[in-house]
Design a protein around this motif. Sequence first.
Motif, short mmCIF file in Angstrom:
data_model
loop_
_atom_site.label_atom_id
_atom_site.label_comp_id
_atom_site.label_asym_id
_atom_site.label_seq_id
_atom_site.Cartn_x
_atom_site.Cartn_y
_atom_site.Cartn_z
N PRO A 11 10.10 -14.58 -37.90
CA PRO A 11 8.88 -15.33 -38.23
C PRO A 11 7.62 -14.48 -38.36
O PRO A 11 6.75 -14.77 -39.19
N SER A 12 7.52 -13.40 -37.60
CA SER A 12 6.32 -12.56 -37.70
C SER A 12 6.25 -11.80 -39.03
O SER A 12 5.22 -11.21 -39.36
N ASP A 13 7.33 -11.83 -39.83
CA ASP A 13 7.32 -11.20 -41.17
C ASP A 13 6.73 -12.13 -42.23
O ASP A 13 6.55 -11.72 -43.38
N ALA A 14 6.44 -13.38 -41.89
CA ALA A 14 6.03 -14.37 -42.88
C ALA A 14 4.82 -13.93 -43.69
O ALA A 14 4.79 -14.11 -44.92
N GLY A 40 -4.04 -20.10 -58.71
CA GLY A 40 -4.04 -21.20 -57.75
C GLY A 40 -3.10 -21.01 -56.57
O GLY A 40 -3.05 -21.86 -55.67
N LEU A 41 -2.35 -19.91 -56.55
CA LEU A 41 -1.44 -19.68 -55.42
C LEU A 41 -2.24 -19.44 -54.16
O LEU A 41 -3.17 -18.64 -54.14
N ASP A 42 -1.88 -20.13 -53.10
CA ASP A 42 -2.61 -20.08 -51.84
C ASP A 42 -1.84 -19.23 -50.83
O ASP A 42 -0.73 -19.59 -50.44
N SER A 43 -2.44 -18.13 -50.41
CA SER A 43 -1.73 -17.22 -49.50
C SER A 43 -1.46 -17.84 -48.14
O SER A 43 -0.39 -17.64 -47.56
N ALA A 44 -2.39 -18.63 -47.62
CA ALA A 44 -2.17 -19.25 -46.31
C ALA A 44 -1.04 -20.27 -46.38
O ALA A 44 -0.18 -20.33 -45.48
N ALA A 45 -1.01 -21.07 -47.43
CA ALA A 45 0.06 -22.07 -47.59
C ALA A 45 1.41 -21.39 -47.79
O ALA A 45 2.42 -21.81 -47.23
N THR A 46 1.42 -20.32 -48.59
CA THR A 46 2.67 -19.59 -48.84
C THR A 46 3.17 -18.96 -47.55
O THR A 46 4.37 -19.03 -47.24
N GLU A 47 2.28 -18.38 -46.77
CA GLU A 47 2.67 -17.80 -45.48
C GLU A 47 3.25 -18.88 -44.56
O GLU A 47 4.26 -18.67 -43.90
N GLN A 48 2.60 -20.04 -44.52
CA GLN A 48 3.09 -21.13 -43.67
C GLN A 48 4.47 -21.59 -44.11
O GLN A 48 5.33 -21.86 -43.27
N GLU A 49 4.71 -21.67 -45.42
CA GLU A 49 6.03 -22.06 -45.93
C GLU A 49 7.09 -21.05 -45.50
O GLU A 49 8.20 -21.43 -45.10
N TRP A 50 6.76 -19.76 -45.58
CA TRP A 50 7.73 -18.74 -45.16
C TRP A 50 7.94 -18.77 -43.65
O TRP A 50 9.06 -18.61 -43.17
N ARG A 51 6.88 -19.01 -42.89
CA ARG A 51 7.03 -19.09 -41.43
C ARG A 51 7.98 -20.24 -41.08
O ARG A 51 8.86 -20.09 -40.23
N HIS A 52 7.82 -21.38 -41.76
CA HIS A 52 8.71 -22.52 -41.54
C HIS A 52 10.14 -22.17 -41.94
O HIS A 52 11.09 -22.46 -41.21
N ALA A 53 10.30 -21.54 -43.09
CA ALA A 53 11.64 -21.16 -43.56
C ALA A 53 12.32 -20.20 -42.58
O ALA A 53 13.53 -20.32 -42.31
N LEU A 54 11.55 -19.28 -42.03
CA LEU A 54 12.13 -18.30 -41.11
C LEU A 54 12.44 -18.90 -39.74
O LEU A 54 13.32 -18.41 -39.03
N SER A 55 11.75 -19.95 -39.39
CA SER A 55 11.98 -20.60 -38.09
C SER A 55 12.99 -21.73 -38.16
O SER A 55 13.81 -21.89 -37.26
N ASP A 56 12.91 -22.54 -39.23
CA ASP A 56 13.69 -23.78 -39.28
C ASP A 56 14.50 -23.97 -40.56
O ASP A 56 15.20 -24.97 -40.68
N GLY A 57 14.37 -23.09 -41.51
CA GLY A 57 15.02 -23.30 -42.80
C GLY A 57 16.51 -23.03 -42.78
O GLY A 57 17.01 -22.30 -41.92
N PRO A 58 17.22 -23.61 -43.74
CA PRO A 58 18.66 -23.40 -43.81
C PRO A 58 19.05 -22.06 -44.43
O PRO A 58 20.17 -21.60 -44.27
#
Length: 187
Positions: A11-14, A40-58
Amino acid sequence: MADADVREAVPSDAAEIARIQLTTWRTAFTELLPAAVLDGLDSAATEQEWRHALSDGPAAVLVAMEGSWIVGFCAAGPAPEAEVAAANGTLPADAATVALVSALLVEPRWGRRGHGGRLLGAMVERLAAGGATRGITWVPEANTASMAFFRSAGWAPDGTVRTLDAGGRPLRELRLSGPMELQFEER
């Protein structure tokens, strides 16, 4: 070249994964995606999506390292039925064992150093160990570099095409399919 390796993302790599994704898209995809989409790409939103994927994603996520730097990443997991189905909606006999490589990006300044091949090789090995018998990925038809990369690994278009709405501009993608035993050819 400095030491190169692949490891499992945490997750810290997000933040770094998000930075690489946005930098790569804004650098390499200017011909594929409208400027408004890239701007329009949002770095904070993209980081949050990756943090979620790394923690809870399949999906599994691996990162390519050069020395202490993260230089690329690959995300993959079991292919959803909608991704593996034929254009008419029918599922192939091996649908339950098909894996989807949903992202494979190497930051352009680190390109052409073998990181993509190491990432795909490590991911395919991991997927095969989990029971995958075949892999698929979607690549924009106009992305000749990615097409050539996957072809060099033995993956090829399987005849399925989709068109996405990329900010009002159609983006035609080809589904590539390939074996879990990669055989990279010289490009």
